[in-house]
Design a protein around this motif. Structure first.
Motif, PDB file in Angstrom:
ATOM      1  N   ALA A  48       0.832  -1.215   0.000  1.00 30.54           N
ATOM      2  CA  ALA A  48       0.000   0.000   0.000  1.00 30.54           C
ATOM      3  C   ALA A  48       0.862   1.258   0.000  1.00 30.54           C
ATOM      4  O   ALA A  48       0.396   2.345  -0.377  1.00 30.54           O
ATOM      5  N   LYS A  49       2.138   1.134   0.409  1.00 30.68           N
ATOM      6  CA  LYS A  49       3.031   2.296   0.445  1.00 30.68           C
ATOM      7  C   LYS A  49       3.845   2.447  -0.835  1.00 30.68           C
ATOM      8  O   LYS A  49       4.639   3.378  -0.957  1.00 30.68           O
ATOM      9  N   LEU A  50       3.661   1.524  -1.757  1.00 34.16           N
ATOM     10  CA  LEU A  50       4.333   1.641  -3.054  1.00 34.16           C
ATOM     11  C   LEU A  50       3.505   2.520  -3.989  1.00 34.16           C
ATOM     12  O   LEU A  50       2.269   2.440  -3.990  1.00 34.16           O
ATOM     13  N   PRO A  51       4.157   3.341  -4.790  1.00 38.37           N
ATOM     14  CA  PRO A  51       3.388   4.175  -5.723  1.00 38.37           C
ATOM     15  C   PRO A  51       2.774   3.339  -6.841  1.00 38.37           C
ATOM     16  O   PRO A  51       3.340   2.331  -7.278  1.00 38.37           O
ATOM     17  N   LYS A  52       1.583   3.747  -7.282  1.00 38.36           N
ATOM     18  CA  LYS A  52       1.030   3.164  -8.503  1.00 38.36           C
ATOM     19  C   LYS A  52       1.922   3.595  -9.661  1.00 38.36           C
ATOM     20  O   LYS A  52       2.654   4.580  -9.571  1.00 38.36           O
ATOM     21  N   TRP A  53       1.847   2.871 -10.753  1.00 32.03           N
ATOM     22  CA  TRP A  53       2.683   3.180 -11.914  1.00 32.03           C
ATOM     23  C   TRP A  53       1.852   2.952 -13.156  1.00 32.03           C
ATOM     24  O   TRP A  53       0.690   2.543 -13.075  1.00 32.03           O
ATOM     25  N   ASN A  54       2.410   3.218 -14.322  1.00 32.37           N
ATOM     26  CA  ASN A  54       1.648   2.985 -15.546  1.00 32.37           C
ATOM     27  C   ASN A  54       2.558   2.399 -16.621  1.00 32.37           C
ATOM     28  O   ASN A  54       3.778   2.401 -16.498  1.00 32.37           O
ATOM     29  N   TYR A  55       1.920   1.879 -17.672  1.00 35.02           N
ATOM     30  CA  TYR A  55       2.678   1.369 -18.815  1.00 35.02           C
ATOM     31  C   TYR A  55       1.834   1.515 -20.079  1.00 35.02           C
ATOM     32  O   TYR A  55       0.638   1.838 -20.018  1.00 35.02           O
ATOM     33  N   ASP A  56       2.465   1.239 -21.203  1.00 30.50           N
ATOM     34  CA  ASP A  56       1.826   1.358 -22.509  1.00 30.50           C
ATOM     35  C   ASP A  56       1.056   0.076 -22.821  1.00 30.50           C
ATOM     36  O   ASP A  56       1.622  -0.902 -23.300  1.00 30.50           O
ATOM     37  N   GLY A  57      -0.228   0.095 -22.559  1.00 33.12           N
ATOM     38  CA  GLY A  57      -1.058  -1.081 -22.776  1.00 33.12           C
ATOM     39  C   GLY A  57      -1.233  -1.451 -24.237  1.00 33.12           C
ATOM     40  O   GLY A  57      -1.541  -2.609 -24.553  1.00 33.12           O
ATOM     41  N   SER A  58      -0.991  -0.499 -25.143  1.00 34.63           N
ATOM     42  CA  SER A  58      -1.112  -0.834 -26.569  1.00 34.63           C
ATOM     43  C   SER A  58       0.013  -1.755 -27.021  1.00 34.63           C
ATOM     44  O   SER A  58      -0.093  -2.416 -28.051  1.00 34.63           O
ATOM     45  N   SER A  59       1.104  -1.802 -26.254  1.00 29.46           N
ATOM     46  CA  SER A  59       2.234  -2.669 -26.600  1.00 29.46           C
ATOM     47  C   SER A  59       2.161  -4.039 -25.929  1.00 29.46           C
ATOM     48  O   SER A  59       3.027  -4.884 -26.153  1.00 29.46           O
ATOM     49  N   THR A  60       1.123  -4.251 -25.109  1.00 29.71           N
ATOM     50  CA  THR A  60       0.933  -5.558 -24.458  1.00 29.71           C
ATOM     51  C   THR A  60      -0.405  -6.186 -24.838  1.00 29.71           C
ATOM     52  O   THR A  60      -0.795  -7.202 -24.259  1.00 29.71           O
ATOM     53  N   GLY A  61      -1.117  -5.558 -25.779  1.00 28.06           N
ATOM     54  CA  GLY A  61      -2.423  -6.072 -26.196  1.00 28.06           C
ATOM     55  C   GLY A  61      -3.509  -5.818 -25.177  1.00 28.06           C
ATOM     56  O   GLY A  61      -4.498  -6.550 -25.115  1.00 28.06           O
ATOM     57  N   GLN A  62      -3.362  -4.731 -24.388  1.00 24.92           N
ATOM     58  CA  GLN A  62      -4.321  -4.475 -23.314  1.00 24.92           C
ATOM     59  C   GLN A  62      -5.004  -3.109 -23.390  1.00 24.92           C
ATOM     60  O   GLN A  62      -5.809  -2.782 -22.522  1.00 24.92           O
ATOM     61  N   ALA A  63      -4.686  -2.329 -24.428  1.00 28.72           N
ATOM     62  CA  ALA A  63      -5.310  -1.011 -24.577  1.00 28.72           C
ATOM     63  C   ALA A  63      -5.107  -0.532 -26.012  1.00 28.72           C
ATOM     64  O   ALA A  63      -4.124  -0.917 -26.672  1.00 28.72           O
ATOM     65  N   PRO A  64      -6.016   0.326 -26.530  1.00 34.09           N
ATOM     66  CA  PRO A  64      -5.821   0.887 -27.875  1.00 34.09           C
ATOM     67  C   PRO A  64      -4.745   1.960 -27.870  1.00 34.09           C
ATOM     68  O   PRO A  64      -4.458   2.565 -26.834  1.00 34.09           O
ATOM     69  N   GLY A  65      -4.150   2.205 -29.025  1.00 35.08           N
ATOM     70  CA  GLY A  65      -3.056   3.174 -29.124  1.00 35.08           C
ATOM     71  C   GLY A  65      -3.456   4.588 -28.764  1.00 35.08           C
ATOM     72  O   GLY A  65      -2.655   5.358 -28.223  1.00 35.08           O
ATOM     73  N   GLU A  66      -4.717   4.940 -29.037  1.00 37.45           N
ATOM     74  CA  GLU A  66      -5.159   6.312 -28.765  1.00 37.45           C
ATOM     75  C   GLU A  66      -5.484   6.552 -27.290  1.00 37.45           C
ATOM     76  O   GLU A  66      -5.691   7.693 -26.867  1.00 37.45           O
ATOM     77  N   ASP A  67      -5.552   5.475 -26.492  1.00 38.87           N
ATOM     78  CA  ASP A  67      -5.814   5.612 -25.053  1.00 38.87           C
ATOM     79  C   ASP A  67      -5.084   4.463 -24.356  1.00 38.87           C
ATOM     80  O   ASP A  67      -5.686   3.550 -23.810  1.00 38.87           O
ATOM     81  N   SER A  68      -3.744   4.538 -24.382  1.00 40.98           N
ATOM     82  CA  SER A  68      -2.937   3.342 -24.101  1.00 40.98           C
ATOM     83  C   SER A  68      -2.507   3.181 -22.647  1.00 40.98           C
ATOM     84  O   SER A  68      -1.922   2.150 -22.301  1.00 40.98           O
ATOM     85  N   GLU A  69      -2.776   4.141 -21.787  1.00 44.42           N
ATOM     86  CA  GLU A  69      -2.228   4.068 -20.435  1.00 44.42           C
ATOM     87  C   GLU A  69      -2.992   3.070 -19.567  1.00 44.42           C
ATOM     88  O   GLU A  69      -4.212   3.139 -19.429  1.00 44.42           O
ATOM     89  N   VAL A  70      -2.260   2.137 -18.983  1.00 41.42           N
ATOM     90  CA  VAL A  70      -2.809   1.194 -18.015  1.00 41.42           C
ATOM     91  C   VAL A  70      -2.086   1.429 -16.687  1.00 41.42           C
ATOM     92  O   VAL A  70      -0.868   1.625 -16.661  1.00 41.42           O
ATOM     93  N   ILE A  71      -2.842   1.397 -15.597  1.00 37.52           N
ATOM     94  CA  ILE A  71      -2.286   1.711 -14.276  1.00 37.52           C
ATOM     95  C   ILE A  71      -2.012   0.419 -13.501  1.00 37.52           C
ATOM     96  O   ILE A  71      -2.862  -0.476 -13.445  1.00 37.52           O
ATOM     97  N   LEU A  72      -0.817   0.350 -12.920  1.00 38.62           N
ATOM     98  CA  LEU A  72      -0.408  -0.787 -12.094  1.00 38.62           C
ATOM     99  C   LEU A  72      -0.685  -0.489 -10.623  1.00 38.62           C
ATOM    100  O   LEU A  72      -0.227   0.530 -10.090  1.00 38.62           O
ATOM    101  N   TYR A  73      -1.443  -1.372  -9.981  1.00 41.19           N
ATOM    102  CA  TYR A  73      -1.710  -1.273  -8.543  1.00 41.19           C
ATOM    103  C   TYR A  73      -0.861  -2.333  -7.830  1.00 41.19           C
ATOM    104  O   TYR A  73      -1.107  -3.532  -8.007  1.00 41.19           O
ATOM    105  N   PRO A  74       0.121  -1.952  -7.030  1.00 37.86           N
ATOM    106  CA  PRO A  74       0.928  -2.945  -6.298  1.00 37.86           C
ATOM    107  C   PRO A  74       0.065  -3.734  -5.303  1.00 37.86           C
ATOM    108  O   PRO A  74      -0.751  -3.146  -4.581  1.00 37.86           O
ATOM    109  N   GLN A  75       0.257  -5.075  -5.266  1.00 45.68           N
ATOM    110  CA  GLN A  75      -0.600  -5.900  -4.418  1.00 45.68           C
ATOM    111  C   GLN A  75       0.168  -6.815  -3.464  1.00 45.68           C
ATOM    112  O   GLN A  75      -0.316  -7.082  -2.368  1.00 45.68           O
ATOM    113  N   ALA A  76       1.318  -7.321  -3.868  1.00 39.45           N
ATOM    114  CA  ALA A  76       2.040  -8.276  -3.007  1.00 39.45           C
ATOM    115  C   ALA A  76       3.541  -8.143  -3.234  1.00 39.45           C
ATOM    116  O   ALA A  76       3.995  -8.109  -4.374  1.00 39.45           O
ATOM    117  N   ILE A  77       4.290  -8.073  -2.135  1.00 38.96           N
ATOM    118  CA  ILE A  77       5.740  -7.852  -2.187  1.00 38.96           C
ATOM    119  C   ILE A  77       6.490  -9.156  -1.897  1.00 38.96           C
ATOM    120  O   ILE A  77       6.107  -9.919  -0.996  1.00 38.96           O
TER     121      ILE A  77
END
Length: 356
Positions: A48-77
């Motif tokens: 819960a103390k780790l920052p969320k982050w993002n990545y280019d979802g259009s390069s992983t098959g998880q988002a379209p190129g025009e709206d490609s940001e996917v947010i990473l929620y840290p869950q287990a260390i």
């Protein structure tokens, strides 16, 4: 002059408080693992103390190129066995910028099921037997097999030893120790029936932690095979013909099953699983029809069977459980490429929450 290996193994804690955090997530195929690293100012032990982050979802098959940001929620260390020190691995799940889980995020729904009061009260335990095959990099053929040819028939390879029977043990043992170092509850390893195929077990793990631990153990294994120059396959039937497939048998118990009189609870749970057989099969891994043929220690994919000590059944109950009148059972249907978040939560949902 420093060697590359010297620099890779530098102990950062000698000169800085900063740590490297490797963010891990499941990619667009639902089976590919992705990761990237960032530097933080100091050690962190609470996700819960780790920052969320993002990545280019259009390069992983998880988002379209025009709206490609996917947010990473840290869950287990987990401790990082590659960088060591205070550096960590973190299993994440994936969301839109608006906070909605993306379609390949199977953890979010699993977490809801495991947080249901009726499920939480039953303290579900899982032990997952992850089978996998090691392939020669250039030809995608099992290690130790002659290229384009076959070894001798199955028989001497299961739990076998020797240069003509066991191939890849250095990778297997490296993975075993790396998982223990990371804090994963890996409980054993063995060579499998098909040469070049191995198994490790994770558990007992409670609830959502089973999925966290299995995904990170897969990540560590693929990183090790990367170093070794070997390809890791979770295909449920990597070689057609008279060769065993690869599964992820899932052992399961609830508090009621582990208590006196638990065998009756187990039988009722198995009955419910049988009523939802088709739904479970549909969620138990892609290509599983090539593995569940009724041969090679499997039940036919269209048939639901259970039995005591029967490795040709869909569900196997151990002799110890029958004798004690309480314990656990093994769902032998999941394929090696199953999503543990889906399988573990679905078993809990069917056996605890679902009303026929």
């Amino acid at each position: 002059m420093a060697l590359l290996s010297d620099l890779i193994n530098l102990n950062l804690s000698e000169t800085t408080e900063k740590v490297i955090v490797e963010y891990i997530w499941v990619g667009g195929s639902g089976m590919d693992l992705r990761s990237k690293a960032r530097t933080l100012s100091g050690p962190v032990s609470d996700p819960a103390k780790l920052p969320k982050w993002n990545y280019d979802g259009s390069s992983t098959g998880q988002a379209p190129g025009e709206d490609s940001e996917v947010i990473l929620y840290p869950q287990a260390i987990f401790k990082d066995p590659f960088r060591r020190g205070n550096n960590i691995l973190v299993m994440c799940d994936t969301y839109t910028p608006a906070g909605e889980p993306i379609p390949t995020n199977k953890r979010c729904n699993a977490a809801k099921i495991f947080s249901h009061p009726d499920v939480a009260a039953e303290v579900p335990w899982y032990g997952i037997e992850q089978e996998y095959t090691l392939l020669q990099k250039e030809v995608k053929w099992p290690i130790g097999w002659p290229v384009g040819g076959f070894p001798g028939p199955q028989g001497p390879y299961y739990c076998g030893i020797g240069a003509d029977k066991a191939w890849g043990r250095d990778i297997v043992d490296a993975h075993y120790k790396a998982c223990l170092y990371a804090g994963i509850n890996i409980s054993g390893i063995n060579g499998e029936v098909m040469p070049g195929q191995w198994e490790y077990q994770v558990g007992p793990s409670v609830g959502i932690s089973a999925g966290n631990e299995l995904w990170v153990s897969r990540y560590i294994l693929e990183r090790i095979t990367e170093i070794a120059g070997v390809v890791l396959s979770f295909d449920p039937k990597p070689i057609q013909g008279d060769w065993n497939g690869a599964g992820a048998h899932t052992n399961y118990s609830t508090k009621s099953m582990r208590n006196d009189g638990g065998f009756e609870v187990i039988k009722k749970a198995i009955e419910k699983l049988g009523l939802r057989h088709k739904e479970h099969i549909a969620a138990y891994g892609e290509g599983n029809e090539r593995r569940l043929t009724g041969r090679h220690e499997t039940a036919d994919i269209n048939t639901f069977l259970w039995g005591v000590a029967n490795r040709g059944a869909s569900i196997r109950v151990g002799r110890d459980t029958e004798k004690a009148g309480k314990g656990y059972f093994e769902d032998r249907r999941p394929a090696s490429n199953m999503d543990p978040y889906v399988v573990t939560s679905m078993i809990a949902e069917t056996t605890i929450l679902w009303k026929p």
